[in-house]
Enzyme design. Sequence first.
Site, PDB file in Angstrom:
ATOM      1  CE  LYS A  35      -2.574   1.551   3.738  1.00 37.85           C
ATOM      2  NZ  LYS A  35      -2.408   2.840   3.971  1.00 37.85           N
ATOM      3  CG  ASP A  63      -5.046   4.495   1.604  1.00 37.63           C
ATOM      4  OD1 ASP A  63      -6.079   4.669   1.290  1.00 37.63           O
ATOM      5  OD2 ASP A  63      -4.649   4.190   2.723  1.00 37.63           O
ATOM      6  CE  LYS A  65      -7.415   6.823   4.267  1.00 35.27           C
ATOM      7  NZ  LYS A  65      -6.312   6.096   4.024  1.00 35.27           N
ATOM      8  CG  ASP A  68     -11.745  18.037  -5.746  1.00 32.26           C
ATOM      9  OD1 ASP A  68     -12.479  18.986  -5.978  1.00 32.26           O
ATOM     10  OD2 ASP A  68     -10.478  18.420  -5.332  1.00 32.26           O
ATOM     11  CB  THR A 119     -10.886   3.770  12.441  1.00 34.33           C
ATOM     12  OG1 THR A 119      -9.652   4.046  11.573  1.00 34.33           O
ATOM     13  CG2 THR A 119     -11.488   2.602  11.580  1.00 34.33           C
ATOM     14  NE  ARG A 216       1.674   1.438  13.730  1.00 33.32           N
ATOM     15  CZ  ARG A 216       0.539   2.313  14.209  1.00 33.32           C
ATOM     16  NH1 ARG A 216       1.204   3.180  14.960  1.00 33.32           N
ATOM     17  NH2 ARG A 216      -0.696   2.402  13.852  1.00 33.32           N
TER      18      ARG A 216
HETATM   19  O1  C5P Z   1      -1.039  -1.951  11.363  1.00 31.81           O
HETATM   20  P1  C5P Z   1      -0.727  -0.160  11.368  1.00 31.81           P
HETATM   21  O2  C5P Z   1      -1.508   0.294  12.292  1.00 31.81           O
HETATM   22  O3  C5P Z   1       0.660  -0.020  11.451  1.00 31.81           O
HETATM   23  O4  C5P Z   1      -1.168   0.301   9.990  1.00 31.81           O
HETATM   24  C1  C5P Z   1      -1.300   1.408   9.700  1.00 31.81           C
HETATM   25  C2  C5P Z   1      -1.577   1.706   8.079  1.00 31.81           C
HETATM   26  O5  C5P Z   1      -3.264   1.277   8.149  1.00 31.81           O
HETATM   27  C3  C5P Z   1      -1.590   3.148   7.783  1.00 31.81           C
HETATM   28  O6  C5P Z   1      -0.992   3.012   6.385  1.00 31.81           O
HETATM   29  C4  C5P Z   1      -2.857   3.724   7.723  1.00 31.81           C
HETATM   30  O7  C5P Z   1      -2.921   4.759   6.823  1.00 31.81           O
HETATM   31  C5  C5P Z   1      -3.911   2.399   7.406  1.00 31.81           C
HETATM   32  N1  C5P Z   1      -5.224   2.711   7.926  1.00 31.81           N
HETATM   33  C6  C5P Z   1      -5.140   2.800   9.325  1.00 31.81           C
HETATM   34  N2  C5P Z   1      -6.769   2.995   9.802  1.00 31.81           N
HETATM   35  C7  C5P Z   1      -7.646   3.218   8.980  1.00 31.81           C
HETATM   36  C8  C5P Z   1      -7.528   3.265   7.517  1.00 31.81           C
HETATM   37  C9  C5P Z   1      -6.160   2.805   7.283  1.00 31.81           C
HETATM   38  O8  C5P Z   1      -4.734   2.538  10.363  1.00 31.81           O
HETATM   39  N3  C5P Z   1      -8.695   3.362   9.285  1.00 31.81           N
END
Ligand code: C5P
Length: 239
Positions: A35, A63, A65, A68, A119, A216
């Site tokens: 991503k 990604d 997002k 517009d 979220t 992570r």
């Molecule tokens: O697993 P981790 O928390 O590190 O994942 C972070 C990724 O998930 C980021 O790329 C973030 O943009 C994406 N993400 C998120 N929550 C969302 C949508 C996407 O954490 N609601």
Amino acid sequence: MRPGKDYIVFPLDLASMAEALTYVRRLGDAVGLFKVGLELFIRCGPDVVAAIRSESAAGVFLDLKLHDIPQTVARAMAGVAALGVDLVTVHCGEDPRMLPAAVAAAGAATRVLAVTVLTSVADADLRGAGLDPGLVPDVRQLVRRRAEAARQAGCAGVVCSPWEAAAIKAAAGAGFLVVTPGIRPAWEGVGSQDQRRVTTPAEAVRAGADYLVVGRPIRDAADPVEAARRIAAEIEAAR
Ligand code: C5P
């Protein structure tokens, strides 16, 4: 049946092409898609997509997002389609013409995912934004309304919390993709961090998720490849 690794989306939340490609080389056989988010795209530009493709056979999820007026989103999406990415995100927004315009411009090869509600948004934020509690009592209801709008607009699916996955699958059908971040394996040590509501890979897949964004827990593992393989095995066992 899809291999477990194909469910895994690894976010390249990194600030340079060199760092990103280090992870692409390491994880290219252990995940389904990489991503590319705003940070990497803004720093490296569209060339990052071709660079990832040249290092790995995994898919690319852009990604961005987008949000517009319909014509602007359509024109941007035509550029995205030319990059040849597999998945791209657009916010649901309020304009009912924007999502169909995005889908039409993306063409057949690039699947459009709608971001329902971030979220980071809580129920109280909906009141602050002026949404009528009679029509939209909480975030879950808004997610479901927007998922239905995305389905009607021809989107391939949505990005949502794993907690919404089962309800969206039940309403929209098995073919409508559900992509969920907020994944934390029970065995890993990073904790939930800034993710508010997390689930394990097994729970997300049982709820119907088609793709799991896992950052992570893989990136910060002592052995990222081993962590990805363990997640893939957990996914396969859960189905
Ligand atoms: O697993 P981790 O928390 O590190 O994942 C972070 C990724 O998930 C980021 O790329 C973030 O943009 C994406 N993400 C998120 N929550 C969302 C949508 C996407 O954490 N609601």
